[in-house]
Design a protein around this motif. Sequence first.
Motif, PDB file in Angstrom:
ATOM      1  N   VAL A 199       0.834  -1.205   0.000  1.00  0.00           N
ATOM      2  CA  VAL A 199       0.000   0.000   0.000  1.00  0.00           C
ATOM      3  C   VAL A 199       0.868   1.255   0.000  1.00  0.00           C
ATOM      4  CG1 VAL A 199      -1.620   1.336   1.420  1.00  0.00           C
ATOM      5  CG2 VAL A 199      -1.982  -1.109   1.079  1.00  0.00           C
ATOM      6  N   GLU A 200       1.934   1.236   0.778  1.00  0.00           N
ATOM      7  CA  GLU A 200       2.809   2.405   0.871  1.00  0.00           C
ATOM      8  C   GLU A 200       3.452   2.734  -0.467  1.00  0.00           C
ATOM      9  OE1 GLU A 200       3.063  -0.325   2.838  1.00  0.00           O
ATOM     10  OE2 GLU A 200       2.234   0.447   4.715  1.00  0.00           O
ATOM     11  N   MET A 201       3.800   1.706  -1.222  1.00  0.00           N
ATOM     12  CA  MET A 201       4.407   1.928  -2.540  1.00  0.00           C
ATOM     13  C   MET A 201       3.393   2.545  -3.506  1.00  0.00           C
ATOM     14  SD  MET A 201       6.808  -1.424  -3.179  1.00  0.00           S
ATOM     15  CE  MET A 201       7.295  -0.838  -4.788  1.00  0.00           C
ATOM     16  N   VAL A 202       2.157   2.073  -3.436  1.00  0.00           N
ATOM     17  CA  VAL A 202       1.100   2.634  -4.281  1.00  0.00           C
ATOM     18  C   VAL A 202       0.871   4.097  -3.912  1.00  0.00           C
ATOM     19  CG1 VAL A 202      -1.340   2.499  -4.905  1.00  0.00           C
ATOM     20  CG2 VAL A 202      -0.011   0.395  -4.648  1.00  0.00           C
ATOM     21  N   GLN A 203       0.760   4.382  -2.611  1.00  0.00           N
ATOM     22  CA  GLN A 203       0.546   5.763  -2.171  1.00  0.00           C
ATOM     23  C   GLN A 203       1.691   6.664  -2.610  1.00  0.00           C
ATOM     24  OE1 GLN A 203      -0.367   4.853   2.070  1.00  0.00           O
ATOM     25  NE2 GLN A 203      -1.925   6.431   1.798  1.00  0.00           N
ATOM     26  N   ASP A 204       2.919   6.194  -2.496  1.00  0.00           N
ATOM     27  CA  ASP A 204       4.079   6.991  -2.887  1.00  0.00           C
ATOM     28  C   ASP A 204       4.050   7.289  -4.385  1.00  0.00           C
ATOM     29  OD1 ASP A 204       6.640   8.262  -2.263  1.00  0.00           O
ATOM     30  OD2 ASP A 204       7.521   6.626  -3.438  1.00  0.00           O
ATOM     31  N   ALA A 205       3.728   6.293  -5.187  1.00  0.00           N
ATOM     32  CA  ALA A 205       3.673   6.482  -6.640  1.00  0.00           C
ATOM     33  C   ALA A 205       2.566   7.472  -7.009  1.00  0.00           C
ATOM     34  CB  ALA A 205       3.458   5.149  -7.341  1.00  0.00           C
ATOM     35  N   LEU A 206       1.412   7.365  -6.362  1.00  0.00           N
ATOM     36  CA  LEU A 206       0.316   8.299  -6.635  1.00  0.00           C
ATOM     37  C   LEU A 206       0.696   9.719  -6.242  1.00  0.00           C
ATOM     38  CD1 LEU A 206      -2.757   6.169  -5.497  1.00  0.00           C
ATOM     39  CD2 LEU A 206      -2.074   6.721  -7.837  1.00  0.00           C
ATOM     40  N   LYS A 207       1.342   9.859  -5.097  1.00  0.00           N
ATOM     41  CA  LYS A 207       1.766  11.189  -4.636  1.00  0.00           C
ATOM     42  C   LYS A 207       2.755  11.814  -5.619  1.00  0.00           C
ATOM     43  CE  LYS A 207       3.731  13.591  -0.667  1.00  0.00           C
ATOM     44  NZ  LYS A 207       4.280  13.437   0.692  1.00  0.00           N
ATOM     45  N   LYS A 208       3.720  11.028  -6.089  1.00  0.00           N
ATOM     46  CA  LYS A 208       4.707  11.533  -7.046  1.00  0.00           C
ATOM     47  C   LYS A 208       4.056  11.951  -8.356  1.00  0.00           C
ATOM     48  CE  LYS A 208       8.730   9.142  -5.239  1.00  0.00           C
ATOM     49  NZ  LYS A 208       9.652   8.027  -5.392  1.00  0.00           N
ATOM     50  N   ALA A 209       2.912  11.319  -8.692  1.00  0.00           N
ATOM     51  CA  ALA A 209       2.193  11.651  -9.927  1.00  0.00           C
ATOM     52  C   ALA A 209       1.246  12.840  -9.728  1.00  0.00           C
ATOM     53  CB  ALA A 209       1.407  10.441 -10.405  1.00  0.00           C
ATOM     54  N   GLY A 210       1.201  13.381  -8.503  1.00  0.00           N
ATOM     55  CA  GLY A 210       0.362  14.547  -8.236  1.00  0.00           C
ATOM     56  C   GLY A 210      -1.008  14.209  -7.673  1.00  0.00           C
ATOM     57  N   PHE A 211      -1.168  12.974  -7.204  1.00  0.00           N
ATOM     58  CA  PHE A 211      -2.449  12.538  -6.654  1.00  0.00           C
ATOM     59  C   PHE A 211      -2.266  11.927  -5.268  1.00  0.00           C
ATOM     60  CE2 PHE A 211      -2.992  12.495 -11.239  1.00  0.00           C
ATOM     61  CZ  PHE A 211      -4.145  13.241 -11.366  1.00  0.00           C
ATOM     62  N   PRO A 212      -1.992  12.759  -4.259  1.00  0.00           N
ATOM     63  CA  PRO A 212      -1.859  12.207  -2.908  1.00  0.00           C
ATOM     64  C   PRO A 212      -3.156  11.504  -2.517  1.00  0.00           C
ATOM     65  CG  PRO A 212      -1.861  14.621  -2.865  1.00  0.00           C
ATOM     66  CD  PRO A 212      -1.865  14.202  -4.304  1.00  0.00           C
ATOM     67  N   ALA A 213      -3.014  10.302  -1.970  1.00  0.00           N
ATOM     68  CA  ALA A 213      -4.165   9.469  -1.637  1.00  0.00           C
ATOM     69  C   ALA A 213      -4.142   9.072  -0.179  1.00  0.00           C
ATOM     70  CB  ALA A 213      -4.164   8.218  -2.516  1.00  0.00           C
ATOM     71  N   THR A 214      -5.318   9.017   0.419  1.00  0.00           N
ATOM     72  CA  THR A 214      -5.472   8.585   1.801  1.00  0.00           C
ATOM     73  C   THR A 214      -6.089   7.187   1.787  1.00  0.00           C
ATOM     74  OG1 THR A 214      -5.881  10.861   2.482  1.00  0.00           O
ATOM     75  CG2 THR A 214      -6.527   9.141   4.020  1.00  0.00           C
ATOM     76  N   LEU A 215      -5.441   6.272   2.492  1.00  0.00           N
ATOM     77  CA  LEU A 215      -5.962   4.910   2.575  1.00  0.00           C
ATOM     78  C   LEU A 215      -7.233   4.908   3.422  1.00  0.00           C
ATOM     79  CD1 LEU A 215      -5.517   1.877   1.957  1.00  0.00           C
ATOM     80  CD2 LEU A 215      -4.300   1.754   4.144  1.00  0.00           C
ATOM     81  N   ARG A 216      -8.290   4.353   2.874  1.00  0.00           N
ATOM     82  CA  ARG A 216      -9.556   4.228   3.609  1.00  0.00           C
ATOM     83  C   ARG A 216      -9.699   2.848   4.214  1.00  0.00           C
ATOM     84  NH1 ARG A 216     -14.407   7.638   1.009  1.00  0.00           N
ATOM     85  NH2 ARG A 216     -13.626   9.615   1.798  1.00  0.00           N
ATOM     86  N   SER A 217      -9.314   1.814   3.458  1.00  0.00           N
ATOM     87  CA  SER A 217      -9.379   0.446   3.966  1.00  0.00           C
ATOM     88  C   SER A 217      -8.502  -0.456   3.104  1.00  0.00           C
ATOM     89  CB  SER A 217     -10.823  -0.071   3.959  1.00  0.00           C
ATOM     90  OG  SER A 217     -11.304  -0.174   2.635  1.00  0.00           O
ATOM     91  N   ALA A 218      -8.094  -1.573   3.707  1.00  0.00           N
ATOM     92  CA  ALA A 218      -7.312  -2.566   2.986  1.00  0.00           C
ATOM     93  C   ALA A 218      -7.656  -3.941   3.550  1.00  0.00           C
ATOM     94  CB  ALA A 218      -5.830  -2.288   3.124  1.00  0.00           C
ATOM     95  N   ALA A 219      -7.876  -4.875   2.657  1.00  0.00           N
ATOM     96  CA  ALA A 219      -8.200  -6.239   3.102  1.00  0.00           C
ATOM     97  C   ALA A 219      -7.597  -7.240   2.138  1.00  0.00           C
ATOM     98  CB  ALA A 219      -9.712  -6.423   3.154  1.00  0.00           C
TER      99      ALA A 219
END
Length: 73
Positions: A53-73
């Motif tokens: 999840v952290e890698m996905v969030q980092d990639a999204l942030k670098k692309a200009g789309f900071p994301a907040t994790l809501r849930s993961a299962a």
Amino acid sequence: MKGPIMANFHVPDMGCSGCVSTIERVVKKLDPEARIAADLGARTVAIETPVAVEMVQDALKKAGFPATLRSAA
């Protein structure tokens, strides 16, 4: 590599289909087999991938789309 998880993110800066395309492209660079479902109205993205999840969030942030994790299962 561990099995896939379904992670749901809130992406407040996602406002158009071009944004969705960029997010899909960024995630597919990490995992070409990722399954992605975006909801523009809710500004959420569900991503099924074994990538951390952290890698996905980092990639999204670098692309200009900071994301907040809501849930993961």
